[in-house]
Design an enzyme around this catalytic site. Structure first.
Site, PDB file in Angstrom:
ATOM      1  N   LYS A  47      -3.403  22.186  -7.746  1.00 54.50           N
ATOM      2  CA  LYS A  47      -2.958  23.327  -8.563  1.00 54.50           C
ATOM      3  C   LYS A  47      -2.205  22.824  -9.803  1.00 54.50           C
ATOM      4  CE  LYS A  47      -2.542  26.551  -4.769  1.00 54.50           C
ATOM      5  NZ  LYS A  47      -1.694  27.039  -3.712  1.00 54.50           N
ATOM      6  N   GLU A  55       0.847  -1.194   0.000  1.00 54.74           N
ATOM      7  CA  GLU A  55       0.000   0.000   0.000  1.00 54.74           C
ATOM      8  C   GLU A  55       0.887   1.250   0.000  1.00 54.74           C
ATOM      9  OE1 GLU A  55      -2.283   0.983   3.519  1.00 54.74           O
ATOM     10  OE2 GLU A  55      -3.602   2.315   2.384  1.00 54.74           O
ATOM     11  N   ASP A 104     -11.181  10.801  -4.266  1.00 52.08           N
ATOM     12  CA  ASP A 104     -12.378  11.650  -4.219  1.00 52.08           C
ATOM     13  C   ASP A 104     -12.243  12.800  -5.205  1.00 52.08           C
ATOM     14  OD1 ASP A 104     -10.196  12.591  -2.508  1.00 52.08           O
ATOM     15  OD2 ASP A 104     -11.502  14.325  -2.230  1.00 52.08           O
ATOM     16  N   ASP A 126      -2.482  12.054  -2.496  1.00 53.67           N
ATOM     17  CA  ASP A 126      -2.549  13.530  -2.510  1.00 53.67           C
ATOM     18  C   ASP A 126      -2.848  14.008  -3.933  1.00 53.67           C
ATOM     19  OD1 ASP A 126      -1.971  13.550   0.181  1.00 53.67           O
ATOM     20  OD2 ASP A 126       0.194  13.814  -0.108  1.00 53.67           O
TER      21      ASP A 126
HETATM   22  C1  LIG Z   1      -4.574  11.863   1.691  1.00 54.24           C
HETATM   23  S1  LIG Z   1      -3.579  10.819   2.653  1.00 54.24           S
HETATM   24  C2  LIG Z   1      -4.417   9.230   2.524  1.00 54.24           C
HETATM   25  C3  LIG Z   1      -3.975   8.254   3.589  1.00 54.24           C
HETATM   26  C4  LIG Z   1      -4.683   6.889   3.533  1.00 54.24           C
HETATM   27  N1  LIG Z   1      -4.388   6.218   2.285  1.00 54.24           N
HETATM   28  C5  LIG Z   1      -6.166   7.039   3.719  1.00 54.24           C
HETATM   29  O1  LIG Z   1      -6.893   6.848   2.734  1.00 54.24           O
HETATM   30  O2  LIG Z   1      -6.580   7.329   4.848  1.00 54.24           O
HETATM   31  C6  LIG Z   1      -2.184  10.556   1.593  1.00 54.24           C
HETATM   32  C7  LIG Z   1      -1.029   9.912   2.313  1.00 54.24           C
HETATM   33  O3  LIG Z   1      -0.040   9.548   1.363  1.00 54.24           O
HETATM   34  C8  LIG Z   1       1.236   9.930   1.871  1.00 54.24           C
HETATM   35  N2  LIG Z   1       2.075  10.130   0.683  1.00 54.24           N
HETATM   36  C9  LIG Z   1       1.935  11.099  -0.243  1.00 54.24           C
HETATM   37  N3  LIG Z   1       2.849  10.963  -1.225  1.00 54.24           N
HETATM   38  C10 LIG Z   1       3.592   9.882  -0.897  1.00 54.24           C
HETATM   39  C11 LIG Z   1       4.699   9.227  -1.509  1.00 54.24           C
HETATM   40  N4  LIG Z   1       5.202   9.667  -2.675  1.00 54.24           N
HETATM   41  N5  LIG Z   1       5.226   8.147  -0.903  1.00 54.24           N
HETATM   42  C12 LIG Z   1       4.695   7.679   0.265  1.00 54.24           C
HETATM   43  N6  LIG Z   1       3.645   8.265   0.889  1.00 54.24           N
HETATM   44  C13 LIG Z   1       3.095   9.340   0.312  1.00 54.24           C
HETATM   45  C14 LIG Z   1       0.968  11.172   2.672  1.00 54.24           C
HETATM   46  O4  LIG Z   1       1.984  11.412   3.633  1.00 54.24           O
HETATM   47  C15 LIG Z   1      -0.374  10.830   3.313  1.00 54.24           C
HETATM   48  O5  LIG Z   1      -0.225  10.149   4.545  1.00 54.24           O
END
Ligand SMILES: C[S@@+](CC[C@H](N)C(=O)[O-])C[C@H]1O[C@@H](n2cnc3c(N)ncnc32)[C@H](O)[C@@H]1O
Length: 213
Positions: free
Chosen positions: A117, A38, A149, A113
């Site tokens: 933008k 994941e 989303d 994420d």
């Molecule tokens: C919007 S949160 C969603 C977390 C989880 N998947 C959920 O649905 O509750 C996005 C997560 O991805 C992590 N993340 C973003 N870019 C990443 C990357 N390139 N490698 C590892 N983690 C990443 C962020 O730190 C954050 O915890």
């Protein structure tokens, strides 16, 4: 600041240097069970649920935010999840550096994420070079699962998936039985999904399989 005092993440934290190269997950887990991964595992809620539902499968969670990675690793230790390891790192680099060809049964990416933008779109995880690497590491028959989303990011994901011809688009099926009491509209049961359902957001999901099983 730690999300919980006195974290003891070490037993469930997978900490390797770049020099380690491609990893032997049979050595790491002490068995040759199938492997799923994941990206953006946050506090580990999905990892906890799926590793309980599939005890004969090994799981890696990769999380960029250190405090979440440590919290999730400690959570796996507290819940005795010997089939889970958490990595603190950047996922596309970690996959390229450490994950061997044809090694994953599934790759889960839920609520990545969106970088809304335009000038930040290049930071989005789902890009053609990344998907090429996903094709490399999936085993034949292995599946990529995506949920977001964010309508614009979903359109971008679909464009990237359609641009390449190495993965077959398939219908998204829920990867894990949802917990009793999961809110209506749940698909994968992550923390962000729960939060976004409360905000009334709707979700898009996509899945793709590496042919050749
Ligand atoms: C919007 S949160 C969603 C977390 C989880 N998947 C959920 O649905 O509750 C996005 C997560 O991805 C992590 N993340 C973003 N870019 C990443 C990357 N390139 N490698 C590892 N983690 C990443 C962020 O730190 C954050 O915890």
């Amino acid at each position: 600041m730690a999300l919980r005092p006195n974290l003891q993440p070490d037993t469930h934290l997978l900490n390797v240097t770049d020099e380690a190269g491609k990893l032997d997950f049979r050595t790491i887990f002490g068995n040759d069970h199938p492997l799923e991964l994941e990206i953006g595992s946050g506090k580990g809620t999905f990892l906890l649920a799926i590793s309980e539902a599939k005890p004969q499968t090994n799981f890696i969670g990769i999380e960029w935010a250190r405090e979440y990675a440590l919290f999730a690793a400690d959570r796996m230790r507290r819940r005795s999840r010997d089939n889970v390891r958490v990595v603190h790192g950047e996922a596309s680099w970690w996959l390229r550096c450490h994950v061997p060809d044809n090694s994953l049964q599934a790759l889960h990416i839920y609520f990545p994420d969106p970088w809304p933008k335009t000038r930040h779109h290049k930071r989005r995880l789902i890009q053609v070079p990344f998907i090429k690497d996903v094709h490399r590491i999936l085993a034949p028959g292995g599946k990529l699962r995506l949920v977001t989303d964010h309508a614009d990011y979903f359109a971008h994901m679909q464009a990237v998936l359609k641009e390449q011809t190495w993965l077959d688009l398939v219908e998204f099926d829920s990867p894990v039985p949802l917990a009793a009491g999961a809110p209506q509209g749940s698909i994968v049961g992550t923390n962000f999904e729960r939060k976004y359902i409360a905000e009334g957001r709707t979700f898009n999901a996509a899945a793709a399989v590496k042919p050749g099983a």
